[in-house]
Design an enzyme around this catalytic site. Structure first.
Site, PDB file in Angstrom:
ATOM      1  N   ASP A   1     -17.327   7.258  -1.986  1.00  0.00           N
ATOM      2  CA  ASP A   1     -16.148   7.028  -1.150  1.00  0.00           C
ATOM      3  C   ASP A   1     -15.890   8.353  -0.441  1.00  0.00           C
ATOM      4  O   ASP A   1     -16.549   9.371  -0.731  1.00  0.00           O
ATOM      5  CB  ASP A   1     -14.958   6.609  -2.040  1.00  0.00           C
TER       6      ASP A   1
ATOM      7  N   ARG B   1     -13.878  -8.504   0.814  1.00  0.00           N
ATOM      8  CA  ARG B   1     -12.444  -8.225   0.657  1.00  0.00           C
ATOM      9  C   ARG B   1     -11.618  -9.464   1.008  1.00  0.00           C
ATOM     10  O   ARG B   1     -10.568  -9.708   0.411  1.00  0.00           O
ATOM     11  CB  ARG B   1     -12.043  -7.038   1.552  1.00  0.00           C
TER      12      ARG B   1
ATOM     13  N   CYS C   1     -16.528   1.573  -0.203  1.00  0.00           N
ATOM     14  CA  CYS C   1     -15.385   0.712   0.143  1.00  0.00           C
ATOM     15  C   CYS C   1     -15.021   0.778   1.619  1.00  0.00           C
ATOM     16  O   CYS C   1     -14.367  -0.121   2.125  1.00  0.00           O
ATOM     17  CB  CYS C   1     -14.178   1.071  -0.715  1.00  0.00           C
TER      18      CYS C   1
ATOM     19  N   GLN D   1     -10.108  -4.023  -4.075  1.00  0.00           N
ATOM     20  CA  GLN D   1     -11.441  -3.492  -3.786  1.00  0.00           C
ATOM     21  C   GLN D   1     -12.397  -3.772  -4.950  1.00  0.00           C
ATOM     22  O   GLN D   1     -13.552  -4.164  -4.748  1.00  0.00           O
ATOM     23  CB  GLN D   1     -11.347  -1.976  -3.536  1.00  0.00           C
TER      24      GLN D   1
ATOM     25  N   ARG E   1       0.876  -1.186   0.000  1.00  0.00           N
ATOM     26  CA  ARG E   1       0.000   0.000   0.000  1.00  0.00           C
ATOM     27  C   ARG E   1       0.900   1.219   0.000  1.00  0.00           C
ATOM     28  O   ARG E   1       1.728   1.386   0.902  1.00  0.00           O
ATOM     29  CB  ARG E   1      -0.922  -0.007   1.214  1.00  0.00           C
TER      30      ARG E   1
ATOM     31  N   HIS F   1      -7.075   0.563  -6.944  1.00  0.00           N
ATOM     32  CA  HIS F   1      -7.349  -0.319  -5.793  1.00  0.00           C
ATOM     33  C   HIS F   1      -7.977  -1.618  -6.296  1.00  0.00           C
ATOM     34  O   HIS F   1      -9.161  -1.874  -6.096  1.00  0.00           O
ATOM     35  CB  HIS F   1      -8.284   0.402  -4.810  1.00  0.00           C
TER      36      HIS F   1
HETATM   37  N1   CP Z   1     -11.463  -0.298   1.662  1.00  0.00           N
HETATM   38  C1   CP Z   1     -10.218  -0.324   2.156  1.00  0.00           C
HETATM   39  O1   CP Z   1      -9.231  -0.522   1.451  1.00  0.00           O
HETATM   40  O2   CP Z   1     -10.134  -0.127   3.512  1.00  0.00           O
HETATM   41  P1   CP Z   1      -8.819  -0.027   4.388  1.00  0.00           P
HETATM   42  O3   CP Z   1      -8.185   1.298   4.104  1.00  0.00           O
HETATM   43  O4   CP Z   1      -9.314  -0.146   5.807  1.00  0.00           O
HETATM   44  O5   CP Z   1      -7.882  -1.139   4.014  1.00  0.00           O
HETATM   45  N1  NVA Z   2      -9.926   6.731  -1.556  1.00  0.00           N
HETATM   46  C1  NVA Z   2      -9.533   6.264  -0.240  1.00  0.00           C
HETATM   47  C2  NVA Z   2      -9.723   4.782  -0.160  1.00  0.00           C
HETATM   48  C3  NVA Z   2      -9.330   4.160   1.138  1.00  0.00           C
HETATM   49  C4  NVA Z   2      -9.559   2.687   1.156  1.00  0.00           C
HETATM   50  C5  NVA Z   2      -8.098   6.659   0.033  1.00  0.00           C
HETATM   51  O1  NVA Z   2      -7.270   6.580  -0.873  1.00  0.00           O
HETATM   52  O2  NVA Z   2      -7.804   7.064   1.151  1.00  0.00           O
END
Ligand code: CP
Ligand code: NVA
Length: 329
Positions: free
Chosen positions: A242, A311, A284, A138, A108, A135
């Protein structure tokens, strides 16, 4: 042979994407009915998955660790202060070293170039666990959720999930979650309408990626873009949003809250916009009150908690496909 990486849904053919979603559904049933074969349970026995996270995470971390455990492997979580990466060592050197000791890296990151940079130096599969651009884990979970919520008489086989002809309305910020979702929609024949305030629409480079997803698809989903909420919502089967403030955008909070005023998803908005009678809601997570009202988020149309659980099944399908089965699914 070079390993296969998962950077975005754009890396997958429609058949491969549909297979990963269907595999997720099949694995979910097997595990939940206690019928997972020993070969699956031991698929990653003796193997370690390095999880390199430079941002917070609840779902992605827990689902990945739990999926590795289900496969008999060991998840090794490496937070941003745990390793030399980014402070004292390059992406390339880090990837060389970690991939010499593990079977997979799940990363990540901020800039998407960080995860492609890791992949460039890695001798094992690298899975994007969220970058500023995409992502994919997701999106696989989201299509599993849509596939379950809209059962179809059409056979779900080959490049089809039986979801063709549905319409998704994305209401809010054009972000990483949207970009892979839109690529998935185009590939699966699902129309996607995006309503975002001026200045927060899809960047040109990303629009090109989304349109390119139609290549080789007999009946691709259509992408439409508007600043008018009702236009996007008209006849939609699924309303999705989101956060308006993604990780890394905290300094823009004030301007964003102003720009997105009026974009909160409510039952009234869905009605006014003319969403389909059986419309559902997806997000998400993590969720904030401003983008969706409690009446929708906790209401009977909400799929958010099954979506979050999915997930796990998406992570299991991806690890099985990319690591155990070496990129064949
Ligand atoms: N939806 C998602 O990726 O959540 P987290 O940031 O908690 O991993
Ligand atoms: N769009 C959000 C998604 C988190 C899962 C971010 O990037 O923070």
């Amino acid at each position: 042979a070079a390993p296969r990486h998962l950077m975005s849904i754009a890396d997958l053919s429609p058949t491969e994407f549909a297979s990963l979603v269907r595999n997720g559904a099949a694995l979910k049933t097997l595990v939940k009915t206690d019928q997972a074969p020993p070969a699956l349970r031991a698929g990653m026995a003796g193997q370690t998955v390095a999880m390199m996270f430079s941002k917070r995470s609840t779902r992605t971390r827990v689902s990945t660790e739990a999926a590795v455990t289900l496969l008999g492997g060991h998840p090794m979580f490496l937070g941003k202060d745990d390793i030399q990466l980014g402070v004292n060592e390059s992406l390339y050197d880090t990837a060389k070293v970690i991939s010499s000791m593990t079977s997979c890296m799940v990363a990540r990151v901020g800039p998407h170039s960080d995860v492609t940079g890791l992949a460039a130096g890695s001798s094992v599969p690298v899975i994007n666990a969220l970058s500023d651009d995409f992502h994919p884990l997701q999106t696989i979970a989201d299509f599993l959720t849509i596939h379950e919520a809209f059962p179809s008489s059409r056979a779900a086989s080959g490049g089809s999930l039986g979801v063709e002809g549905l319409k998704v309305a994305w209401v809010g910020d054009s972000n990483n979650v949207l970009f892979d979702l839109a690529v998935g929609c185009v590939k699966m024949g699902v129309d996607i309408a995006v309503a975002a305030p001026r200045g927060y629409g899809i960047p040109d480079a990303m629009r090109t990626v989304i349109h390119a997803a139609a290549q080789g698809v007999a009946a691709p989903g259509k992408l439409t873009e508007t600043t008018v909420l009702e236009e996007a919502i008209k006849d939609a089967d699924v309303l999705v949003t989101d956060t308006w403030i993604s990780m890394g955008q905290e300094a823009e909070t004030k301007a964003r809250l102003q720009a997105f005023a009026g974009y909160q998803i409510t039952n009234d908005l869905a009605k006014r916009g003319g969403a389909k009678e059986g419309w559902k809601f997806m997000h998400c997570l993590p969720r904030h009150q401003e983008e969706v009202a409690d009446e929708v988020f906790y209401g009977p149309r909400s799929l958010v908690f099954p979506e979050a659980e999915n997930r796990l099944w998406a992570a299991l399908a991806v690890l099985e496909g990319f690591v155990v089965n070496k990129g064949k699914f």
